[in-house]
Enzyme design. Structure first.
Site, PDB file in Angstrom:
ATOM      1  N   GLU A 149     -11.229   3.535   6.193  1.00  0.00           N
ATOM      2  CA  GLU A 149     -10.434   4.496   6.692  1.00  0.00           C
ATOM      3  C   GLU A 149     -10.656   5.380   7.067  1.00  0.00           C
ATOM      4  OE1 GLU A 149      -7.882   6.350   3.207  1.00  0.00           O
ATOM      5  OE2 GLU A 149      -6.550   7.490   4.584  1.00  0.00           O
ATOM      6  N   HIS A 172       0.768  -0.865   0.428  1.00  0.00           N
ATOM      7  CA  HIS A 172      -0.309   0.228   0.201  1.00  0.00           C
ATOM      8  C   HIS A 172       0.631   0.756   0.154  1.00  0.00           C
ATOM      9  CE1 HIS A 172      -3.849   2.144   1.748  1.00  0.00           C
ATOM     10  NE2 HIS A 172      -3.076   2.630   0.949  1.00  0.00           N
ATOM     11  N   HIS A 219      -9.885   1.019  -1.351  1.00  0.00           N
ATOM     12  CA  HIS A 219      -9.528   1.315  -0.241  1.00  0.00           C
ATOM     13  C   HIS A 219     -10.865   1.941   0.623  1.00  0.00           C
ATOM     14  CE1 HIS A 219      -5.957   2.873  -1.694  1.00  0.00           C
ATOM     15  NE2 HIS A 219      -5.269   4.302  -0.496  1.00  0.00           N
ATOM     16  N   HIS A 274       1.314   4.580  -3.138  1.00  0.00           N
ATOM     17  CA  HIS A 274       0.858   5.732  -3.981  1.00  0.00           C
ATOM     18  C   HIS A 274       1.677   6.156  -4.431  1.00  0.00           C
ATOM     19  CE1 HIS A 274      -3.384   5.837  -2.247  1.00  0.00           C
ATOM     20  NE2 HIS A 274      -2.906   5.060  -1.290  1.00  0.00           N
ATOM     21  N   ASP A 299       1.827   3.864   3.013  1.00  0.00           N
ATOM     22  CA  ASP A 299       0.730   5.186   2.337  1.00  0.00           C
ATOM     23  C   ASP A 299       1.231   5.989   1.134  1.00  0.00           C
ATOM     24  OD1 ASP A 299      -1.834   5.381   1.031  1.00  0.00           O
ATOM     25  OD2 ASP A 299      -2.617   6.293   3.566  1.00  0.00           O
TER      26      ASP A 299
HETATM   27  N1  HPA Z   1      -6.522   7.125   0.704  1.00  0.00           N
HETATM   28  C1  HPA Z   1      -7.214   7.312   0.247  1.00  0.00           C
HETATM   29  N2  HPA Z   1      -6.689   8.336  -1.255  1.00  0.00           N
HETATM   30  C2  HPA Z   1      -5.478   8.059  -1.306  1.00  0.00           C
HETATM   31  C3  HPA Z   1      -4.279   7.441   0.150  1.00  0.00           C
HETATM   32  C4  HPA Z   1      -4.763   7.387   0.997  1.00  0.00           C
HETATM   33  O1  HPA Z   1      -4.467   7.060   2.089  1.00  0.00           O
HETATM   34  N3  HPA Z   1      -3.253   8.701  -0.133  1.00  0.00           N
HETATM   35  C5  HPA Z   1      -3.664   8.398  -1.532  1.00  0.00           C
HETATM   36  N4  HPA Z   1      -4.078   8.846  -1.858  1.00  0.00           N
HETATM   37 ZN    ZN Z   2      -3.929   4.378   0.535  1.00  0.00          ZN
END
Ligand code: HPA
Ligand code: ZN
Length: 344
Positions: free
Chosen positions: A199, A16, A196, A18, A277
């Site tokens: 969160e 995970h 996702h 980005h 992340d």
């Molecule tokens: N959550 C949702 N979208 C995202 C995240 C995240 O932690 N990081 C980059 N895009």
């Molecule tokens: Zn993410």
């Protein structure tokens, strides 16, 4: 005691991350200069000063702005290569990286430019470091499904370079069900699926991700813990969660690392993994995330090992690769047990 040496020496996966969230301010300035782009910041210190968030959207606004320096194939290559060098330094042997093509095509950058640059870095990382790196293309969930459909069409021209499809960006108000049809089409095309969920969004979004989208893993998934039958379902199916503790802290998903639910999750039978992340924005790469939780929760040695080992179970790889990597992992664990670190 803490387990710094153990954490460094264990071979690990990252599932995970980005890639656009690995853009360090120094590279942001270098690319801005190379591409003649004016940034709204004068110095690296000023950029870091701006990285104060009280929820996901605060971060996303700055994250999309940061992407503006990425224009050419070489820029995407440089971004991914910088991350992969960092990954190698953390002893990562397998990484699956998200990218957000709509954050680039909306600015006039072609899909091919993005994928070709990222893929070139992945191929080179295999040759140079022996890291297995693959790409997961995310749909931006604040955009509509039609936009996602067009993005999937573009991905089908690069099928061999893209391992899976994910779902990210602003979660609240954008449930997985909004993308039911495009995920179905992605599944039929043979992509692995991720989303996702949980969160900031409710447990119902996690249910939707597994039942409607049919994902292989849940990204974050923290709020699953509010729904006992959901936890039982995730445990029964061994659906992994890709946790990102420093991200959770920065985005106020949790208010204190000492209250991170890792232990309760493990006790409930969930397959949990640790990841970074958006490390350039949240203050740490994979080993930093392990160390922060190790300290905050006073993890036992066997807990650190179990979480790292889970990465290999949760990763998308062939059976043969998994068996080979786990054999290597276990050999490293056995070798470290004789040394000073990690005897508790
Ligand atoms: N959550 C949702 N979208 C995202 C995240 C995240 O932690 N990081 C980059 N895009
Ligand atoms: Zn993410």
């Amino acid at each position: 005691m803490t387990h710094d040496a153990l954490i460094s020496r264990l071979p690990k996966c990252e599932l995970h991350v980005h890639i656009e969230g690995t853009l360090e301010p120094e590279l942001m300035f270098a690319l801005a200069a190379r591409n003649h782009i004016r940034l709204p910041y004068a110095t690296v210190a000023e950029v870091r000063q701006a990285y104060q968030f009280s929820r996901l959207q605060d971060f996303l606004d700055i994250y999309y702005q940061g992407m503006s320096v990425l224009l050419h194939e070489q820029d995407f290559y440089d971004l991914a290569w910088a991350y992969l060098q960092r990954a190698h330094a953390d002893n990562l042997v397998h990484v699956e990286m998200f990218f957000d093509p709509q954050g680039h095509t909306s600015r006039g950058v072609s899909f091919d430019t993005v994928v070709d640059g990222l893929n070139r870095a992945c191929v080179e990382a295999a040759a140079t470091f022996g890291i297995k790196a693959s790409l997961i293309m995310c749909f931006l969930r604040h955009l509509d499904e039609y936009d996602a459909e067009k993005t999937l069409d573009a991905a089908l021209h690069h099928k061999a370079k893209i391992m899976g499809i994910g779902l990210d960006s602003s979660e609240q108000g954008h449930p997985p069900s909004k993308f039911a049809r495009v995920f179905r089409r992605a599944r039929d095309a043979g992509f692995h699926l991720f989303a996702h969920a949980g969160e900031e969004g409710p447990p119902d979004y996690v249910w939707q991700a597994i039942d409607i989208l049919g994902v292989d893993r849940i990204d974050h998934g923290n709020r699953s813990m509010e729904d006992r039958s959901l936890v039982q379902r995730l445990a029964r199916d061994r659906t992994p969660l890709t946790l990102c503790p420093l991200s959770n802290l920065k985005l106020r998903v949790i208010d204190d690392l000492a209250r991170h639910p890792l232990r309760e999750m493990m006790a409930s039978g969930l397959v949990v993994t640790l990841n970074s992340d958006d490390p350039a924005y949240f203050g740490g790469y994979v080993n930093d995330n392990y160390r922060a939780l190790d300290t905050a929760l006073s993890l036992r040695r066997d807990e650190v090992i179990e979480v790292a080992r889970n990465g290999f179970s949760a990763a998308i790889m062939t059976k043969t690769d998994r068996a080979e990597m786990l054999t290597r992992f276990d050999a490293v664990v056995a070798a470290i047990s004789d040394t000073e670190d990690g005897n508790s």
